[in-house]
Design an enzyme around this catalytic site. Sequence first.
Site, mmCIF file in Angstrom:
data_model
loop_
_atom_site.group_PDB
_atom_site.id
_atom_site.type_symbol
_atom_site.label_atom_id
_atom_site.label_comp_id
_atom_site.label_asym_id
_atom_site.label_seq_id
_atom_site.Cartn_x
_atom_site.Cartn_y
_atom_site.Cartn_z
ATOM 1 N N GLY B 322 0.846 -1.206 0.000
ATOM 2 C CA GLY B 322 0.000 0.000 0.000
ATOM 3 C C GLY B 322 0.877 1.250 0.000
ATOM 4 N N TRP B 325 2.377 1.691 -3.389
ATOM 5 C CA TRP B 325 1.354 2.160 -4.347
ATOM 6 C C TRP B 325 1.371 3.687 -4.422
ATOM 7 C CZ3 TRP B 325 -2.865 5.362 -3.510
ATOM 8 C CH2 TRP B 325 -3.783 5.447 -4.555
ATOM 9 N N HIS B 326 1.665 4.321 -3.287
ATOM 10 C CA HIS B 326 1.637 5.782 -3.258
ATOM 11 C C HIS B 326 2.772 6.409 -4.065
ATOM 12 C CE1 HIS B 326 -1.191 5.168 0.047
ATOM 13 N NE2 HIS B 326 -1.606 6.390 -0.223
ATOM 14 N N GLY B 327 3.846 5.696 -4.234
ATOM 15 C CA GLY B 327 4.925 6.292 -5.020
ATOM 16 C C GLY B 327 6.155 5.419 -5.054
ATOM 17 N N PHE B 463 0.152 10.487 -6.953
ATOM 18 C CA PHE B 463 0.135 9.036 -6.769
ATOM 19 C C PHE B 463 -0.588 8.389 -7.928
ATOM 20 C CE2 PHE B 463 -0.165 10.799 -2.337
ATOM 21 C CZ PHE B 463 1.201 10.899 -2.226
#
Lengths: 339, 463
Positions: B322, B325-327, B463
């Site tokens: 997770g 996923w943001h970066g 993102f």
Amino acid sequence: MIKYILKNENLKFITVFFIFIAIFSITIFSLAVLVDPYNIFGLNIFRPILLTNRSEKMRLLREAETKPEAIILGSSRVFKMDPIKIEKMINLKTFNASVSYARPEDHLALAKYIVKDLKITPKIFIVGLNAGEFNNDKIDSQTINNPDLRKYLEINKKTRILTLLSIFKERFNAIYLRDIFVTIFWNSHGFPNPVITFDKNGGEIFDKNKHPDPNAAIITENLAYDLFKNLDELSPKRKIYFEKFLEFAKENNIEVGVVILPISPQVIKNISETTNYKKLSEELFFQMEEWANKFGIRIFNFSSVEKFDGIENDFDDSTHPSHLNIDLMTEKILKELSL
Amino acid sequence: MIFNSYIFIFLFLPLTLFGFWFLRSKNSRYLWITAASFIFYGYWNYKFIYLLLLSTAISFFSAKIIIKSNSQKKKKLFLILSIICNLILLGFFKYFNFGVSAFQNIFDLFRWNVSLSTLNLIIPVGISFYTFQSISYAIDVYRGNVPAINNFLKFSAYTSFFPKLTAGPIARVKDMNSDLENINRICEPTLIRTGISIFVIGLFKKVIIADSIANLVNPLWADYASLGFASAWIAVLGYTYQLYFDFSGYSDMAIGLGRMLGFNLPQNFNSPYKAVNISDFWQRWHITLSSWLRDYLYIPLGGSRRGVSQTYINLFITMLLGGLWHGANWTFVIWGAYNGALLAAYRAYRIYYDKLPLLFQRFNTFLLVAVGWTFFRSPNFSVAANLLKKMFNFKMIIEPVKIDYLNISLLLLFCILATNFLPNTFEWRYSTKPRFAAALAMMAVLALIFMNYKQNVFLYYQF
């Protein structure tokens, strides 16, 4: 239709919402124009809260007892160039006609105003500038709103209105909104002591024993950045204005000395990475050399402190050299001029 | 295009709404929404429209094959194909350079003479969101949770639906299917009224609150090395609220826009800073992402069904991914791992933790979350470590930097009161009274004026 809307509470809500949007927008827009905190529209119903020194400097010039023979032009960066010091060294009566946010069009308009309207033909114009003054900022509203300056820039009514509206569009934000109320408050309760005051000779009155905060340049780095941001080349329009100024000076046998002013070395380092500062500074220097050949002007390239043996971190902010640095530059210029 | 821009508010939105409600048939409205969404997306960079189309086409046709096929093997094959294709799109644009740099570091560590080069890639806006939606659709069809959509126009209206396209909420087909099916409904003024109300509140949160905080705390983050104890805390707490008001403001605007078009997008925030423990926080923050990770990652990994230690591992892996996923940055990985560890720790000690006074639980959760945001905001690990060191170094009480204490204190106080005591967007009762309409109009006009300073991009766009 109205009955139908009033019966339906959702439609009534939507209608009221848009009516109030219109009411608030018109009220705020009217206040912005009438109060005019930055003197964009020039209605002068309220005294604006920013420095409006064009009119003040022009008044001081008109009231001068002796006609000046040397005149300093430029932006607030040469406010501290001392006319008395210059007088002592070259024995010419000097006036500092530098004004806030001055750009080449201001030099042209002021020079014409001085020569044509005030009938003063000085021996020399000393102009302080930097590549940032050849940026694409709009012509300052104080210049456009001043009929004595405007007439020399050949700005028609349509361009004038469009320029003022676009300045308004750029500046109308939360700070403008706050300043509407600040303007009303200061106009009704009295203005605080002015931040900058001028002597009869146009020179800034300031405490010479006070030294700038060593961090001032870095803290105000955005001022320098704003001068150069999104700028790929010197503004062609502003180059034309400056060339016209030089032509005018030549026609009237007025010598011109151009001082390329420095900005803080710490800031140069940073903005060189984020803007085209270096390229623009080189372009300005080459352009000045070209003009020197064409119009016989003198160039004093003090774009960095080493060039005039200046004090590295002595800047009032990122773009304004301290009075000590200005004095050092003045001495160098005068030495060469008197040679 | 961004929601807080004049072109969106004064041109795109009125035209889109007018066209949408003017058209009557289902297909014409699907087409209108798709076209408007492509314009919305292409305004940023039209070259990336093909990616959106590709992701849409892959999921649509895979789902069709999955639903039609009688062979379980074939169903699985096309599900995997659909997931892999979407992950390749996401992985290539978002993680390729990150992966190359990571491998290069490994090679350098072992002094292997291998030189890898990165590519000059732009990360397409919203790719993380629309690929996740496409993946969830294929999985849901495979599992039989939702029927396959047979109309390509309908499906592309779902995937490209502009209110949620670039930064969520991550709406699944089950969330939007009934609204998509009833897209030819007549325009109800109540939808427009609530839509406007929610949109204006979101705009106010983003433009006036989040951007004002940003103006005060961004210079602190830029000059992190000179900060002291108090300024480091102000930088971190300021960002904690900036992120909330920015992202929840964006989500509100998306939900409001959805309402104006007759769609009920799912709730994305439920007063997250009122959370009493980290698990509670993740049920309140970016809800659509948390539930996506739970349903498509945590549960397939085994969830809590395979023993205590495996549960902790599953929580950790889910949050780690997770975070990623943001970066494509190690700071996001660390942030994910930190949250995974907190979730596992809470699960292990919750019988003791839950007995603590509620006020302490809430304060503690907020602090832990805020500390986590330090990694989230920092460009690299050393910045985060530097700041954390300052935040817990009580010897640095004397401040080396000048701060606008009055403004920042007032703003932080407002944020504390607003996030702890005010109802959130979904709890708020949107009155029909004219005085509420007038107040909302005032908020809208103020937001439009504040917008002129700088149309700041939403934090979650990256993102």
